[in-house]
Enzyme design. Structure first.
Site, PDB file in Angstrom:
ATOM      1  N   SER A  99      43.856 -17.953  18.728  1.00 19.80           N
ATOM      2  CA  SER A  99      42.611 -17.651  18.695  1.00 19.80           C
ATOM      3  C   SER A  99      43.568 -15.369  18.693  1.00 19.80           C
ATOM      4  O   SER A  99      42.706 -15.038  18.464  1.00 19.80           O
ATOM      5  CB  SER A  99      41.999 -17.619  20.061  1.00 19.80           C
ATOM      6  OG  SER A  99      41.351 -18.555  19.698  1.00 19.80           O
ATOM      7  N   PHE A 157      36.939 -31.720  20.093  1.00 23.49           N
ATOM      8  CA  PHE A 157      38.195 -31.708  20.371  1.00 23.49           C
ATOM      9  C   PHE A 157      37.882 -32.643  22.670  1.00 23.49           C
ATOM     10  O   PHE A 157      38.720 -31.680  23.743  1.00 23.49           O
ATOM     11  CB  PHE A 157      38.866 -30.642  20.739  1.00 23.49           C
ATOM     12  CG  PHE A 157      39.134 -30.249  19.655  1.00 23.49           C
ATOM     13  CD1 PHE A 157      40.636 -31.128  18.667  1.00 23.49           C
ATOM     14  CD2 PHE A 157      39.570 -28.729  19.319  1.00 23.49           C
ATOM     15  CE1 PHE A 157      40.624 -30.519  17.041  1.00 23.49           C
ATOM     16  CE2 PHE A 157      39.433 -28.116  17.632  1.00 23.49           C
ATOM     17  CZ  PHE A 157      40.084 -29.315  17.060  1.00 23.49           C
ATOM     18  N   ASN A 198      34.894 -20.430  18.467  1.00 22.97           N
ATOM     19  CA  ASN A 198      35.377 -20.292  17.236  1.00 22.97           C
ATOM     20  C   ASN A 198      33.708 -19.894  16.242  1.00 22.97           C
ATOM     21  O   ASN A 198      34.438 -19.213  15.740  1.00 22.97           O
ATOM     22  CB  ASN A 198      35.821 -21.640  17.221  1.00 22.97           C
ATOM     23  CG  ASN A 198      37.075 -21.329  18.064  1.00 22.97           C
ATOM     24  OD1 ASN A 198      37.920 -20.725  18.099  1.00 22.97           O
ATOM     25  ND2 ASN A 198      37.228 -22.827  19.160  1.00 22.97           N
ATOM     26  N   ARG A 322      40.460  -8.680  23.629  1.00 21.45           N
ATOM     27  CA  ARG A 322      40.236  -9.481  25.293  1.00 21.45           C
ATOM     28  C   ARG A 322      40.899  -8.104  25.903  1.00 21.45           C
ATOM     29  O   ARG A 322      42.258  -7.047  25.427  1.00 21.45           O
ATOM     30  CB  ARG A 322      41.347 -10.718  25.260  1.00 21.45           C
ATOM     31  CG  ARG A 322      40.832 -11.801  25.354  1.00 21.45           C
ATOM     32  CD  ARG A 322      41.298 -12.835  26.195  1.00 21.45           C
ATOM     33  NE  ARG A 322      41.110 -14.250  25.441  1.00 21.45           N
ATOM     34  CZ  ARG A 322      39.684 -14.209  26.093  1.00 21.45           C
ATOM     35  NH1 ARG A 322      38.923 -14.623  26.893  1.00 21.45           N
ATOM     36  NH2 ARG A 322      39.092 -15.965  25.526  1.00 21.45           N
ATOM     37  N   THR A 336      44.769 -14.003  23.941  1.00 21.68           N
ATOM     38  CA  THR A 336      45.052 -15.378  24.560  1.00 21.68           C
ATOM     39  C   THR A 336      45.200 -16.223  23.176  1.00 21.68           C
ATOM     40  O   THR A 336      43.905 -16.216  22.313  1.00 21.68           O
ATOM     41  CB  THR A 336      44.701 -15.455  25.245  1.00 21.68           C
ATOM     42  OG1 THR A 336      43.630 -15.214  25.389  1.00 21.68           O
ATOM     43  CG2 THR A 336      45.164 -15.205  26.861  1.00 21.68           C
ATOM     44  N   SER A 363      50.461 -26.995  25.131  1.00 26.13           N
ATOM     45  CA  SER A 363      48.959 -27.341  24.921  1.00 26.13           C
ATOM     46  C   SER A 363      48.142 -28.182  25.857  1.00 26.13           C
ATOM     47  O   SER A 363      48.939 -29.398  25.834  1.00 26.13           O
ATOM     48  CB  SER A 363      48.395 -26.411  23.735  1.00 26.13           C
ATOM     49  OG  SER A 363      47.632 -28.012  23.112  1.00 26.13           O
ATOM     50  N   ASN A 364      46.670 -27.306  26.899  1.00 32.08           N
ATOM     51  CA  ASN A 364      46.028 -28.348  27.295  1.00 32.08           C
ATOM     52  C   ASN A 364      46.788 -29.051  28.561  1.00 32.08           C
ATOM     53  O   ASN A 364      46.649 -29.881  29.165  1.00 32.08           O
ATOM     54  CB  ASN A 364      46.146 -29.393  26.647  1.00 32.08           C
ATOM     55  CG  ASN A 364      44.685 -30.870  26.627  1.00 32.08           C
ATOM     56  OD1 ASN A 364      43.846 -30.251  27.147  1.00 32.08           O
ATOM     57  ND2 ASN A 364      45.267 -32.121  26.667  1.00 32.08           N
TER      58      ASN A 364
HETATM   59  S1  HEL Z   1      39.696 -21.791  23.155  1.00 32.05           S
HETATM   60  C1  HEL Z   1      40.454 -20.157  24.249  1.00 32.05           C
HETATM   61  C2  HEL Z   1      41.477 -19.523  23.319  1.00 32.05           C
HETATM   62  N1  HEL Z   1      41.152 -19.879  22.225  1.00 32.05           N
HETATM   63  C3  HEL Z   1      39.865 -20.869  21.259  1.00 32.05           C
HETATM   64  C4  HEL Z   1      40.553 -21.189  20.803  1.00 32.05           C
HETATM   65  C5  HEL Z   1      41.666 -20.190  20.767  1.00 32.05           C
HETATM   66  N2  HEL Z   1      41.387 -22.192  21.265  1.00 32.05           N
HETATM   67  C6  HEL Z   1      40.474 -23.336  20.716  1.00 32.05           C
HETATM   68  O1  HEL Z   1      39.555 -23.945  20.619  1.00 32.05           O
HETATM   69  C7  HEL Z   1      41.233 -24.436  20.424  1.00 32.05           C
HETATM   70  C8  HEL Z   1      40.991 -26.157  21.461  1.00 32.05           C
HETATM   71  C9  HEL Z   1      41.489 -27.133  21.573  1.00 32.05           C
HETATM   72  C10 HEL Z   1      43.053 -27.049  22.463  1.00 32.05           C
HETATM   73  C11 HEL Z   1      43.523 -28.431  22.754  1.00 32.05           C
HETATM   74  C12 HEL Z   1      44.824 -27.856  23.375  1.00 32.05           C
HETATM   75  O2  HEL Z   1      45.120 -27.288  24.437  1.00 32.05           O
HETATM   76  O3  HEL Z   1      45.634 -28.266  22.530  1.00 32.05           O
HETATM   77  N3  HEL Z   1      42.786 -28.122  23.500  1.00 32.05           N
HETATM   78  C13 HEL Z   1      41.767 -29.845  24.010  1.00 32.05           C
HETATM   79  O4  HEL Z   1      41.574 -30.440  23.197  1.00 32.05           O
HETATM   80  C14 HEL Z   1      40.923 -29.800  25.096  1.00 32.05           C
HETATM   81  N4  HEL Z   1      40.059 -30.720  25.336  1.00 32.05           N
HETATM   82  C15 HEL Z   1      38.978 -19.192  24.804  1.00 32.05           C
HETATM   83  C16 HEL Z   1      41.252 -20.620  25.518  1.00 32.05           C
HETATM   84  C17 HEL Z   1      41.613 -18.562  23.773  1.00 32.05           C
HETATM   85  O5  HEL Z   1      42.140 -17.847  24.941  1.00 32.05           O
HETATM   86  O6  HEL Z   1      41.275 -17.368  23.499  1.00 32.05           O
HETATM   87  O7  HEL Z   1      42.482 -19.927  20.282  1.00 32.05           O
END
Ligand code: HEL
Length: 388
Positions: A99, A157, A198, A322, A336, A363-364
């Site tokens: 993002s 996801f 998103n 941000r 981020t 990640s995750n």
């Molecule tokens: S999420 C957030 C971050 N942003 C948003 C965007 C981004 N990323 C995503 O929407 C990815 C979502 C899935 C990521 C995945 C992983 O961790 O790899 N997670 C899952 O599948 C969880 N079930 C708001 C945190 C941001 O900081 O702006 O980048």
């Protein structure tokens, strides 16, 4: 005060830390340090190393960071870029920024506003007739996550690994992504509440393409990548390939004990203008320094980007930007990013005089993300950072 050693790395424990030669575009003397940079506490290299070490201890194969300010560059890295070859991660490796892409998309739209080709308070439907179900949703609502448009990625996801595998090679149109969102009602009345989605930045991409007649990739290239000479920054959608030398990215499965999943190769079509840019720490540092330093937007548009809505006690959101309020009272501005296999923090001081990018190649895993956030404290609060 730290002095620059040209092109030499200093080994601190198992963490490579270096003070590098200054890029040609930056000034090299202390006298050129802007007052605001001088007023910031000096970065804390040991604190930076500790944050990266902690990110690796919490499960990241590798973690790295780079700080840029006039006359000085700090880099640090720990762990591996590739779990198969065991190649060491370096602060020069490219990665997927997630993002952080949103700031690039916002910059393009705000440049179009500067050119009087877009009104921020106009309804999105003025430019994209019939796209959204509510004519009250404005361009500003979209860029500030106040539209109420549901985030379709919550559904994609819900299960991290199977959800990712289902989309990693898919190619979506922008409209297909918006349609996924519109299966659900708005999460709030337009303009009334912050709700990160998103979908907003998919709509931003559609606006860019409608107003310019060019792809978002072309607009990023012409308006940002080329003028700033970003040599590591690409928008390759729908190619799955990261050009050149890069860190591989490893997704952490939801179930503890399962092996990390190599998620490096993917279209990122599920995100596009919300998250598909590839870059490096050097380039993100240049980008945020230029943005905050007033090189990309008029003062009026930058001011609008920096009108923040509180998100929680320590963060706020402007237009694709941000703000994080650090423990020492310093606020930093950037974004981020989380995309499968990569966590990114890319932030600059208020005047852009110091910027920092920190990345972990997993990640995750919230513990890795929290540990990596310590790099911001070390980078901007120095030794005055609150100890976690
Ligand atoms: S999420 C957030 C971050 N942003 C948003 C965007 C981004 N990323 C995503 O929407 C990815 C979502 C899935 C990521 C995945 C992983 O961790 O790899 N997670 C899952 O599948 C969880 N079930 C708001 C945190 C941001 O900081 O702006 O980048």
């Amino acid at each position: 005060m730290v002095s620059a050693t040209v092109g030499r790395g200093v080994l601190l424990g198992a963490v490579a830390l270096s003070l590098l030669a200054v890029p040609a575009r930056a000034a090299t003397t202390e006298a050129d340090t802007p007052a605001a940079a001088a007023a910031l506490p000096a970065p804390d290299p040991a604190g930076l190393a500790a944050a990266l070490r902690s990110a690796v201890d919490q499960g990241a194969p590798g973690a790295m960071a780079r700080i840029d300010e006039p006359g000085r560059t700090y880099t640090a890295a720990r762990g591996v870029a590739d779990r198969s070859t065991r190649r060491a991660l370096t602060a020069d490796d490219r990665f997927r920024v997630g993002s952080v892409t949103k700031t690039f998309s916002a910059v393009v739209l705000l440049q179009l506003a500067d050119e009087d080709r877009l009104a921020l308070d106009a309804p999105v439907n003025r430019y994209l007739p019939g796209l959204l179900p509510d004519d009250r949703i404005t361009v500003r609502d979209v860029l500030s996550h106040r539209s109420g448009l549901y985030d379709y990625t919550n559904d994609l996801f819900a299960d991290s690994v199977s959800g990712f595998e289902a989309v990693r090679n898919k190619v979506f149109t922008h409209r297909q992504l918006v349609d996924l969102s519109l299966r659900k009602p708005l999460t709030n009345e337009p303009g009334t509440a912050y709700s990160y989605s998103n979908t907003n930045f998919v709509v931003a991409g559609m606006l860019i393409e409608k107003l310019t007649g060019h792809s978002v990739g072309t607009e990023y290239e012409e308006r940002v990548f080329k003028p700033l000479k970003l040599r590591d920054t690409f928008y390759v959608h729908p190619s799955t390939v990261i050009p050149g030398r890069y860190a591989r990215g490893y997704l952490t499965p939801d179930q503890g004990g399962e092996p990390l999943v190599d998620a490096t190769d993917q279209t990122v079509s599920w995100a596009q203008s919300a998250g598909a840019i590839i870059s490096s720490a050097r380039d993100l540092d240049i980008f945020y320094r230029a943005l905050l330093g007033g090189e990309l937007l008029s003062a009026a548009r930058l001011g609008e980007m920096e009108r923040f809505t509180p998100v929680d006690g320590t963060t706020a959101y402007g237009l694709g930007l941000r703000r994080r309020d650090l423990s020492c009272g310093v606020s930093v501005y950037g974004h981020t990013g989380v995309v499968q296999g990569y966590y990114t923090y890319a932030f600059a001081s208020e005047d852009g005089s110091r910027s920092l990018t920190a990345v972990a190649n997993t990640s995750n895993n919230g513990r890795v993300s929290d540990a990596l956030a310590g790099a911001l404290e070390a980078g901007f609060c120095g030794q005055g950072a609150a100890k976690g």
